[in-house]
Motif scaffolding. Sequence first.
Motif, mmCIF file in Angstrom:
data_model
loop_
_atom_site.group_PDB
_atom_site.id
_atom_site.type_symbol
_atom_site.label_atom_id
_atom_site.label_comp_id
_atom_site.label_asym_id
_atom_site.label_seq_id
_atom_site.Cartn_x
_atom_site.Cartn_y
_atom_site.Cartn_z
ATOM 1 N N ALA A 149 14.974 -10.889 -7.845
ATOM 2 C CA ALA A 149 16.420 -10.968 -8.041
ATOM 3 C C ALA A 149 16.745 -11.315 -9.490
ATOM 4 O O ALA A 149 17.808 -10.952 -10.005
ATOM 5 N N GLY A 150 15.835 -11.985 -10.181
ATOM 6 C CA GLY A 150 16.035 -12.354 -11.580
ATOM 7 C C GLY A 150 15.458 -11.353 -12.564
ATOM 8 O O GLY A 150 15.362 -11.645 -13.753
ATOM 9 N N GLY A 151 15.016 -10.202 -12.104
ATOM 10 C CA GLY A 151 14.430 -9.185 -12.987
ATOM 11 C C GLY A 151 12.916 -9.129 -12.837
ATOM 12 O O GLY A 151 12.354 -9.589 -11.850
ATOM 13 N N TRP A 152 12.254 -8.562 -13.831
ATOM 14 C CA TRP A 152 10.802 -8.388 -13.785
ATOM 15 C C TRP A 152 10.087 -9.701 -14.079
ATOM 16 O O TRP A 152 10.460 -10.438 -14.975
ATOM 17 N N ARG A 153 9.048 -9.966 -13.285
ATOM 18 C CA ARG A 153 8.149 -11.093 -13.539
ATOM 19 C C ARG A 153 6.755 -10.488 -13.701
ATOM 20 O O ARG A 153 6.407 -9.514 -13.027
ATOM 21 N N PHE A 154 5.959 -11.065 -14.595
ATOM 22 C CA PHE A 154 4.637 -10.520 -14.900
ATOM 23 C C PHE A 154 3.573 -11.583 -14.710
ATOM 24 O O PHE A 154 3.764 -12.738 -15.060
ATOM 25 N N ILE A 155 2.437 -11.150 -14.182
ATOM 26 C CA ILE A 155 1.270 -12.025 -14.034
ATOM 27 C C ILE A 155 0.106 -11.341 -14.743
ATOM 28 O O ILE A 155 -0.227 -10.191 -14.443
ATOM 29 N N ALA A 156 -0.513 -12.038 -15.674
ATOM 30 C CA ALA A 156 -1.724 -11.524 -16.313
ATOM 31 C C ALA A 156 -2.890 -11.787 -15.364
ATOM 32 O O ALA A 156 -3.064 -12.913 -14.891
ATOM 33 N N PRO A 157 -3.676 -10.764 -15.024
ATOM 34 C CA PRO A 157 -4.767 -10.955 -14.064
ATOM 35 C C PRO A 157 -5.920 -11.753 -14.654
ATOM 36 O O PRO A 157 -6.091 -11.814 -15.870
ATOM 37 N N THR A 158 -6.693 -12.367 -13.774
ATOM 38 C CA THR A 158 -7.923 -13.044 -14.172
ATOM 39 C C THR A 158 -9.096 -12.276 -13.566
ATOM 40 O O THR A 158 -8.922 -11.540 -12.587
ATOM 41 N N GLU A 159 -10.249 -12.442 -14.136
ATOM 42 C CA GLU A 159 -11.457 -11.725 -13.700
ATOM 43 C C GLU A 159 -11.652 -11.875 -12.194
ATOM 44 O O GLU A 159 -11.656 -12.978 -11.659
ATOM 45 N N GLY A 160 -11.780 -10.722 -11.504
ATOM 46 C CA GLY A 160 -12.049 -10.719 -10.072
ATOM 47 C C GLY A 160 -10.813 -10.669 -9.191
ATOM 48 O O GLY A 160 -10.936 -10.526 -7.975
ATOM 49 N N LEU A 161 -9.601 -10.763 -9.769
ATOM 50 C CA LEU A 161 -8.386 -10.708 -8.961
ATOM 51 C C LEU A 161 -8.318 -9.369 -8.234
ATOM 52 O O LEU A 161 -8.534 -8.317 -8.835
ATOM 53 N N SER A 162 -8.019 -9.398 -6.931
ATOM 54 C CA SER A 162 -7.925 -8.184 -6.122
ATOM 55 C C SER A 162 -6.495 -7.979 -5.645
ATOM 56 O O SER A 162 -5.819 -8.934 -5.286
ATOM 57 N N VAL A 163 -6.064 -6.730 -5.657
ATOM 58 C CA VAL A 163 -4.772 -6.348 -5.092
ATOM 59 C C VAL A 163 -4.984 -5.118 -4.226
ATOM 60 O O VAL A 163 -5.917 -4.343 -4.442
ATOM 61 N N THR A 164 -4.122 -4.947 -3.231
ATOM 62 C CA THR A 164 -4.201 -3.783 -2.357
ATOM 63 C C THR A 164 -3.090 -2.813 -2.701
ATOM 64 O O THR A 164 -1.935 -3.212 -2.843
ATOM 65 N N ASP A 165 -3.439 -1.540 -2.838
ATOM 66 C CA ASP A 165 -2.474 -0.473 -3.089
ATOM 67 C C ASP A 165 -1.911 -0.055 -1.732
ATOM 68 O O ASP A 165 -2.636 0.457 -0.882
ATOM 69 N N LYS A 166 -0.615 -0.280 -1.538
ATOM 70 C CA LYS A 166 0.026 0.025 -0.261
ATOM 71 C C LYS A 166 -0.043 1.517 0.065
ATOM 72 O O LYS A 166 -0.192 1.888 1.218
ATOM 73 N N SER A 167 0.052 2.379 -0.932
ATOM 74 C CA SER A 167 0.094 3.818 -0.686
ATOM 75 C C SER A 167 -1.258 4.393 -0.267
ATOM 76 O O SER A 167 -1.333 5.218 0.632
ATOM 77 N N SER A 168 -2.341 3.964 -0.897
ATOM 78 C CA SER A 168 -3.660 4.534 -0.591
ATOM 79 C C SER A 168 -4.553 3.594 0.219
ATOM 80 O O SER A 168 -5.609 4.003 0.685
ATOM 81 N N ARG A 169 -4.149 2.329 0.337
ATOM 82 C CA ARG A 169 -4.930 1.274 1.001
ATOM 83 C C ARG A 169 -6.224 0.948 0.249
ATOM 84 O O ARG A 169 -7.115 0.325 0.788
ATOM 85 N N GLU A 170 -6.309 1.388 -0.990
ATOM 86 C CA GLU A 170 -7.460 1.052 -1.832
ATOM 87 C C GLU A 170 -7.294 -0.350 -2.381
ATOM 88 O O GLU A 170 -6.174 -0.822 -2.581
ATOM 89 N N ILE A 171 -8.418 -0.981 -2.666
ATOM 90 C CA ILE A 171 -8.387 -2.290 -3.299
ATOM 91 C C ILE A 171 -8.704 -2.109 -4.776
ATOM 92 O O ILE A 171 -9.708 -1.491 -5.127
ATOM 93 N N PHE A 172 -7.818 -2.627 -5.625
ATOM 94 C CA PHE A 172 -8.034 -2.629 -7.066
ATOM 95 C C PHE A 172 -8.511 -4.020 -7.446
ATOM 96 O O PHE A 172 -7.984 -5.012 -6.951
ATOM 97 N N GLN A 173 -9.495 -4.080 -8.329
ATOM 98 C CA GLN A 173 -9.999 -5.353 -8.824
ATOM 99 C C GLN A 173 -9.971 -5.362 -10.338
ATOM 100 O O GLN A 173 -10.274 -4.351 -10.979
ATOM 101 N N TRP A 174 -9.585 -6.512 -10.905
ATOM 102 C CA TRP A 174 -9.572 -6.668 -12.365
ATOM 103 C C TRP A 174 -10.983 -7.033 -12.799
ATOM 104 O O TRP A 174 -11.493 -8.095 -12.466
ATOM 105 N N ARG A 175 -11.651 -6.124 -13.498
ATOM 106 C CA ARG A 175 -13.021 -6.331 -13.961
ATOM 107 C C ARG A 175 -13.129 -5.955 -15.430
ATOM 108 O O ARG A 175 -12.725 -4.855 -15.815
#
Length: 164
Positions: A78-104
């Motif tokens: 509601a307050g606009g864009w917020r950003f998080i810088a990833p740390t090594e090993g952080l995992s996120v799931t892609d809702k569209s493909s169900r793939e897991i992305f990892q920051w490496r």
Amino acid sequence: MEQTARFQIPLLAPGQVQKELTHNEALERIAMLLCPIVEGPPQAEPPEDPEIGNCYLIEEAALGDWQGEGGSIACFTAGGWRFIAPTEGLSVTDKSSREIFQWRSGGWEAGIARCREVRIDGQNVLRGRQPAIPDPAGGTVVDEQCRAAVAAVLEGLRAHGLIG
């Protein structure tokens, strides 16, 4: 303002005025990281009409509102864009493909499973790479069809990295 080292989540200070602002910002960042789901693979530009709560992975060469935030996770609030810088090993799931992305090593990677072994119903079906097996050769009776089949199996095992 004091913040956590890992994800820069703001901390309350003793005697701080308007603590609710710091607290709410911390909750927004925690909500982004609690179960990170993104709308697709990394992209360079923000969507034209994002919905509140949707998060995205940002390509390194980011444009528009995302410029200078390459590699980060962007979440529209509601307050606009917020950003998080990833740390090594952080995992996120892609809702569209169900793939897991990892920051490496400074980038998002997908489709790479890292493990020591794979078990199915308690049965170990895959372990570390085994030593090389030579192609069939020699013998007093040569069955060319059998040799071709064994060579094909060995080539498949090598192609998948299961043997040297």
